[in-house]
Design an enzyme around this catalytic site. Structure first.
Site, short mmCIF file in Angstrom:
data_model
loop_
_atom_site.label_atom_id
_atom_site.label_comp_id
_atom_site.label_asym_id
_atom_site.label_seq_id
_atom_site.Cartn_x
_atom_site.Cartn_y
_atom_site.Cartn_z
N GLU A 1 -42.77 61.76 18.51
CA GLU A 1 -42.20 61.66 17.16
C GLU A 1 -42.78 60.48 16.38
O GLU A 1 -42.29 59.36 16.47
CB GLU A 1 -40.67 61.53 17.21
CG GLU A 1 -40.07 61.44 15.80
CD GLU A 1 -38.55 61.31 15.76
OE1 GLU A 1 -37.93 61.14 16.82
OE2 GLU A 1 -38.00 61.37 14.65
N LYS B 1 -42.80 66.10 16.78
CA LYS B 1 -41.67 65.99 15.84
C LYS B 1 -42.11 65.13 14.66
O LYS B 1 -42.01 63.90 14.69
CB LYS B 1 -40.46 65.36 16.56
CG LYS B 1 -39.27 65.09 15.64
CD LYS B 1 -37.99 64.90 16.44
CE LYS B 1 -36.85 64.49 15.51
NZ LYS B 1 -35.54 64.62 16.14
P1 13P Z 1 -32.79 63.02 11.35
O1 13P Z 1 -32.96 64.53 11.31
O2 13P Z 1 -31.43 62.57 10.91
O3 13P Z 1 -33.92 62.31 10.67
O4 13P Z 1 -32.83 62.61 12.87
C1 13P Z 1 -33.80 63.14 13.67
C2 13P Z 1 -34.17 62.18 14.72
O5 13P Z 1 -33.98 62.44 15.89
C3 13P Z 1 -34.82 60.92 14.34
O6 13P Z 1 -35.36 60.33 15.47
#
Ligand code: 13P
Length: 338
Positions: free
Chosen positions: A174, A216
């Protein structure tokens, strides 16, 4: 299960990932907004209520948990990972230790958590986790992100991903380019390109098997204070183009974060991206706020009103499930909510 099979199951058509891995500090902010005390029992009640909702079976392929939650037992006796698996979803775990100030930089962060990670992963596997998450954070401003931030975060993400695959779990990679700021959509496109390139460069150096990973990312959108707004068609087109150019085709699944978009925006944009998706990527959601904001409000009104909390969650999960197939519409949004 093979890593590639797990990744595909997490992102299966019509399903996505519930990011319920708020750290104790982050959930404190969410609970404060609804006037609920940040106690372990309240955190368990809220999460257990969601994980027991009927939408789990149809629309949720995986749930990301926080360290506290993966160890908790539900009031019905099963563990949280058992409850999630019962609905056919895969339990996952956030393993980073947060974005910490980066030495030598004015206001940027590098995500920590590599020390002792191999041992922690062994334990999480035994507790039932089959995938993991690590979040790197990048700010956009005139001088940010620096190459120091792009390089150090990519290096950490790759070392994390390699260790996770060694432990037979799927790493969610991510790299989040934040929405904060007044930059326009093209600046977000450029920064997201640089960030993704460096991440795949390092993942390659660290011999990570991309077929056993899930990306992500943020969507390519204008900063929250940008005066020039973009419509959903432009967001979808630029986001998909950026992913096609910078994400290797072996990556099976891409699951977006919602990152401060409203629940409806997050569904609308995901839907539009899937309407024009001409790739083999499974493109879906891995939302925290985008899936939980309405349910959280209901929890704030009455913590024991399971029915209404689940109704709000079921609705959002269904809407995003539709968006993951490009089948969502504003009309459905209203019909089902009614
Ligand atoms: P949000 O969808 O609230 O941005 O959170 C996703 C997430 O896991 C951020 O690390």
């Amino acid at each position: 299960m093979e890593l590639n099979e797990i990744a595909k199951k997490m992102c299966a058509k019509g399903k996505g990932i519930l990011a319920a891995d708020e750290s104790t500090g982050t959930i404190a902010k969410r609970f404060k907004s609804i006037n609920v005390e940040n106690l372990e029992k309240n955190r368990l009640t809220f999460r257990q209520t969601l994980f027991n909702a009927s939408a789990m079976k149809d629309y949720i392929g995986g749930v990301i948990l926080f360290d506290e939650t993966i160890r908790q037992k539900t009031s019905l006796g099963s563990t949280i990972p058992e409850l999630i698996s019962k609905h056919g979803a895969i339990p996952g775990i956030k393993v980073d230790k947060g974005a910490k100030p980066m030495a030598g930089s004015l206001n940027e962060t590098v995500t920590e958590g590599l020390d002792g990670l191999r041992e922690r992963l062994d334990e999480y596997y035994k507790l039932g986790a089959r995938f993991t998450k690590w979040r790197a954070v990048y700010k956009i401003s005139e001088n940010f992100p620096t190459s120091q931030s792009i390089k150090s975060n990519a290096h950490a993400l790759a070392r994390y991903a390699a260790l996770v695959q060694e432990a037979k779990m799927v790493p969610i990679v991510e790299p989040e380019v934040l929405m904060d700021g007044s930059h326009d959509i093209d600046k977000c496109y450029k920064v997201t390109t640089d960030v993704l390139n460096e991440c795949y460069n390092e993942l390659n150096n660290h011999k990570v098997d991309l077929k056993g990973t899930v990306l992500k990312p943020n969507m390519v959108i204008p900063g929250s204070d940008c005066k020039k707004k973009s419509n959903t068609e432009e967001i979808a087109k630029k986001t998909l183009e950026c992913l096609k150019k910078n994400v290797p085709a072996e990556v099976p699944g891409i699951a977006f974060l919602s990152g401060g978009q409203s629940e409806i925006e997050a569904s609308r944009n995901l839907n539009e991206i899937n309407k024009i998706n001409d790739t083999d990527f499974l493109i879906t959601f891995s939302y925290g706020r985008g899936l939980q904001a309405s349910a959280l409000k209901e929890f704030g009104k009455n913590q024991s009103d399971e029915r209404n909390i689940q109704k709000a969650f079921n609705h959002r999960a269904k809407m995003n499930g539709l968006s993951s197939k490009g089948e969502w519409s504003e009309v459905m949004e209203k019909e089902t909510a009614a």
